[in-house]
Design a protein around this motif. Structure first.
Motif, PDB file in Angstrom:
ATOM      1  N   UNK A  65      37.693  15.948  -4.703  1.00 50.07           N
ATOM      2  CA  UNK A  65      38.189  15.401  -5.859  1.00 50.07           C
ATOM      3  C   UNK A  65      37.049  14.532  -6.380  1.00 50.07           C
ATOM      4  N   UNK A  66      37.058  14.367  -7.910  1.00 56.56           N
ATOM      5  CA  UNK A  66      36.060  13.991  -8.662  1.00 56.56           C
ATOM      6  C   UNK A  66      36.893  13.585  -9.892  1.00 56.56           C
ATOM      7  N   UNK A  67      36.043  12.644 -10.805  1.00 59.00           N
ATOM      8  CA  UNK A  67      36.467  12.385 -12.178  1.00 59.00           C
ATOM      9  C   UNK A  67      36.863  13.488 -13.075  1.00 59.00           C
ATOM     10  N   UNK A  68      35.957  14.561 -12.951  1.00 62.16           N
ATOM     11  CA  UNK A  68      36.187  15.656 -13.796  1.00 62.16           C
ATOM     12  C   UNK A  68      36.135  16.965 -13.008  1.00 62.16           C
ATOM     13  N   UNK A  69      36.487  18.079 -13.812  1.00 56.92           N
ATOM     14  CA  UNK A  69      36.563  19.354 -12.892  1.00 56.92           C
ATOM     15  C   UNK A  69      35.210  19.567 -12.741  1.00 56.92           C
ATOM     16  N   UNK A  70      34.130  19.548 -13.576  1.00 59.95           N
ATOM     17  CA  UNK A  70      32.756  19.958 -13.111  1.00 59.95           C
ATOM     18  C   UNK A  70      32.093  19.490 -11.795  1.00 59.95           C
ATOM     19  N   UNK A  71      32.702  18.036 -11.817  1.00 58.00           N
ATOM     20  CA  UNK A  71      32.247  17.183 -10.559  1.00 58.00           C
ATOM     21  C   UNK A  71      32.977  17.717  -9.505  1.00 58.00           C
ATOM     22  N   UNK A  72      34.216  18.051  -9.593  1.00 55.39           N
ATOM     23  CA  UNK A  72      35.041  18.420  -8.360  1.00 55.39           C
ATOM     24  C   UNK A  72      34.758  19.569  -7.837  1.00 55.39           C
ATOM     25  N   UNK A  73      34.450  20.619  -8.580  1.00 56.77           N
ATOM     26  CA  UNK A  73      33.772  22.200  -8.388  1.00 56.77           C
ATOM     27  C   UNK A  73      32.608  21.799  -7.560  1.00 56.77           C
ATOM     28  N   UNK A  74      31.801  21.103  -8.108  1.00 57.01           N
ATOM     29  CA  UNK A  74      30.478  20.915  -7.626  1.00 57.01           C
ATOM     30  C   UNK A  74      30.626  20.400  -6.213  1.00 57.01           C
ATOM     31  N   UNK A  75      31.465  19.245  -5.879  1.00 57.42           N
ATOM     32  CA  UNK A  75      31.820  18.665  -4.582  1.00 57.42           C
ATOM     33  C   UNK A  75      32.218  19.799  -3.552  1.00 57.42           C
ATOM     34  N   UNK A  76      33.210  20.566  -4.196  1.00 56.91           N
ATOM     35  CA  UNK A  76      33.852  21.652  -3.431  1.00 56.91           C
ATOM     36  C   UNK A  76      32.913  22.501  -2.807  1.00 56.91           C
ATOM     37  N   UNK A  77      32.121  23.066  -3.816  1.00 54.85           N
ATOM     38  CA  UNK A  77      30.963  23.810  -3.316  1.00 54.85           C
ATOM     39  C   UNK A  77      30.089  23.374  -2.286  1.00 54.85           C
ATOM     40  N   UNK A  96      36.688  35.256   4.535  1.00 54.86           N
ATOM     41  CA  UNK A  96      37.118  35.415   3.092  1.00 54.86           C
ATOM     42  C   UNK A  96      37.468  34.030   2.581  1.00 54.86           C
ATOM     43  N   UNK A  97      36.760  34.042   1.146  1.00 57.64           N
ATOM     44  CA  UNK A  97      37.000  32.823   0.629  1.00 57.64           C
ATOM     45  C   UNK A  97      37.608  33.084  -0.839  1.00 57.64           C
ATOM     46  N   UNK A  98      38.943  32.282  -1.079  1.00 57.22           N
ATOM     47  CA  UNK A  98      39.505  32.728  -2.385  1.00 57.22           C
ATOM     48  C   UNK A  98      38.876  31.728  -3.454  1.00 57.22           C
ATOM     49  N   UNK A  99      39.020  32.135  -4.821  1.00 52.60           N
ATOM     50  CA  UNK A  99      38.435  31.438  -5.824  1.00 52.60           C
ATOM     51  C   UNK A  99      38.993  30.269  -5.941  1.00 52.60           C
ATOM     52  N   UNK A 100      38.319  29.184  -6.600  1.00 53.45           N
ATOM     53  CA  UNK A 100      38.778  27.978  -6.561  1.00 53.45           C
ATOM     54  C   UNK A 100      40.032  27.726  -7.541  1.00 53.45           C
ATOM     55  N   UNK A 101      40.795  26.590  -7.214  1.00 53.57           N
ATOM     56  CA  UNK A 101      41.498  26.144  -8.290  1.00 53.57           C
ATOM     57  C   UNK A 101      41.592  24.893  -8.440  1.00 53.57           C
ATOM     58  N   UNK A 102      41.909  24.240  -9.711  1.00 52.05           N
ATOM     59  CA  UNK A 102      41.953  22.817  -9.929  1.00 52.05           C
ATOM     60  C   UNK A 102      42.954  22.288 -10.753  1.00 52.05           C
ATOM     61  N   UNK A 103      43.364  20.766 -10.463  1.00 54.07           N
ATOM     62  CA  UNK A 103      44.702  20.438 -11.163  1.00 54.07           C
ATOM     63  C   UNK A 103      44.317  19.194 -11.204  1.00 54.07           C
ATOM     64  N   UNK A 104      44.534  18.439 -12.379  1.00 55.61           N
ATOM     65  CA  UNK A 104      44.234  17.064 -12.886  1.00 55.61           C
ATOM     66  C   UNK A 104      45.399  16.233 -12.676  1.00 55.61           C
ATOM     67  N   UNK A 105      45.199  15.001 -11.887  1.00 55.48           N
ATOM     68  CA  UNK A 105      46.054  14.054 -11.588  1.00 55.48           C
ATOM     69  C   UNK A 105      45.967  13.101 -12.534  1.00 55.48           C
ATOM     70  N   UNK A 106      47.155  12.732 -13.272  1.00 58.78           N
ATOM     71  CA  UNK A 106      46.769  11.380 -14.229  1.00 58.78           C
ATOM     72  C   UNK A 106      46.818  10.302 -13.718  1.00 58.78           C
ATOM     73  N   UNK A 107      46.218   9.485 -14.574  1.00 58.17           N
ATOM     74  CA  UNK A 107      45.844   8.016 -14.291  1.00 58.17           C
ATOM     75  C   UNK A 107      47.143   7.136 -14.116  1.00 58.17           C
ATOM     76  N   UNK A 108      47.153   6.147 -13.335  1.00 59.91           N
ATOM     77  CA  UNK A 108      48.124   5.308 -13.188  1.00 59.91           C
ATOM     78  C   UNK A 108      47.601   3.991 -13.111  1.00 59.91           C
ATOM     79  N   UNK A 109      48.324   2.913 -12.684  1.00 65.17           N
ATOM     80  CA  UNK A 109      48.058   1.550 -12.811  1.00 65.17           C
ATOM     81  C   UNK A 109      46.825   1.393 -11.470  1.00 65.17           C
ATOM     82  N   UNK A 110      46.789   1.990 -10.541  1.00 62.57           N
ATOM     83  CA  UNK A 110      46.285   1.885  -9.304  1.00 62.57           C
ATOM     84  C   UNK A 110      44.857   2.514  -9.408  1.00 62.57           C
ATOM     85  N   UNK A 111      44.662   3.779 -10.005  1.00 64.02           N
ATOM     86  CA  UNK A 111      43.583   4.734 -10.080  1.00 64.02           C
ATOM     87  C   UNK A 111      43.409   5.301 -11.503  1.00 64.02           C
TER      88      UNK A 111
END
Length: 236
Positions: A65-77, A96-111
């Motif tokens: 998990x990261x603030x944006x998709x580029x950072x999240x994919x880099x961390x996953x790698x 066997x390794x599947x291709x990665x998938x991403x999803x964005x979690x919207x902001x809330x009051x705590x994060x």
């Protein structure tokens, strides 16, 4: 009672299961039939075969998990590199390794909003590596262990199929002989076979690295194969 059944489905089913070639039927051959001049008896035979464990199949999920998709994919790698290295030290096979998938979690009051990247890794290990899989790989960041399965040596598949065929047919024939005897007949001859195919149910529940002091591969369910067979017999 007189009933006719085709012989070709019986031969085709058996040869297909055993991996032997079966020539296509001609128009003339398709008319070949067997006649029953006695009583038709239909039974269902089943067979179960437990085999020795040769490998364990594993599957795990990996997340970052990261603030944006580029950072999240880099961390996953980076995490994937650590997982792959650990599995290679355990002599992991057929990775066997599947291709990665991403999803964005919207902001809330705590994060704030963030992006989560994930993928799946699967492969095979020797049973003796089970403890290391759970302890060494399961503790890595972002890893979620999934159920493992026991697998038999594929070199014994043909022998196992033949044994299942023999046992399932023997079970069906025993039932037919008992029914025939009750009806006053002494012999039964098979007319038609209907195979359900083989089942290999061998899942094991997911394990957590803190669940026990030791994980013993001998406690895993043995690879188990089942075969169902419906058989029509002519009793006379």
């Amino acid at each position: 009672m007189t009933r006719c059944h085709r012989l070709l489905p019986l031969l085709a089913a058996c040869t297909a299961l055993l991996g032997m070639p079966f020539p296509p039927a001609t128009a003339a051959e398709a008319q070949v039939q067997l006649r029953c001049d006695g009583a038709l008896i239909e039974t269902r035979g089943t067979a179960l075969l437990k085999r020795s464990t040769s490998r364990i199949g594993f599957s795990l999920g990996l997340e970052a998990e990261a603030p944006d998709s580029d950072a999240a994919l880099a961390a996953l790698q980076q995490r994937l590199a650590a997982v792959r290295s650990a599995l290679q030290r355990l002599d992991g096979q057929d990775l066997r390794v599947t291709s990665p998938s991403t999803w964005t979690r919207p902001a809330d009051r705590n994060r704030p909003a963030s992006t989560q990247a994930s993928l799946q890794v699967s492969g095979q290990l020797l049973p003796a590596r089970l403890q290391s899989l759970v302890r060494d790989v399961g503790k890595l960041p972002g890893v979620r262990l999934a159920p493992v399965s026991t697998q038999a040596d594929p070199r014994g598949d043909a022998t196992a199929r033949r044994q299942l065929l023999r046992d399932a047919f023997a079970d069906a024939r025993t039932q037919a002989l008992e029914l025939a005897s009750m009806a006053g007949f002494s012999r039964v001859a098979p007319l038609e076979l209907r195979l359900d195919g083989m089942e290999r149910p061998m899942p094991m529940r997911a394990m957590a690295a803190v669940a026990a002091d030791s994980f013993n591969p001998d406690e895993l369910p043995m690879p188990t194969e089942r075969l169902g067979m419906g058989v029509s017999f002519c009793a006379n």
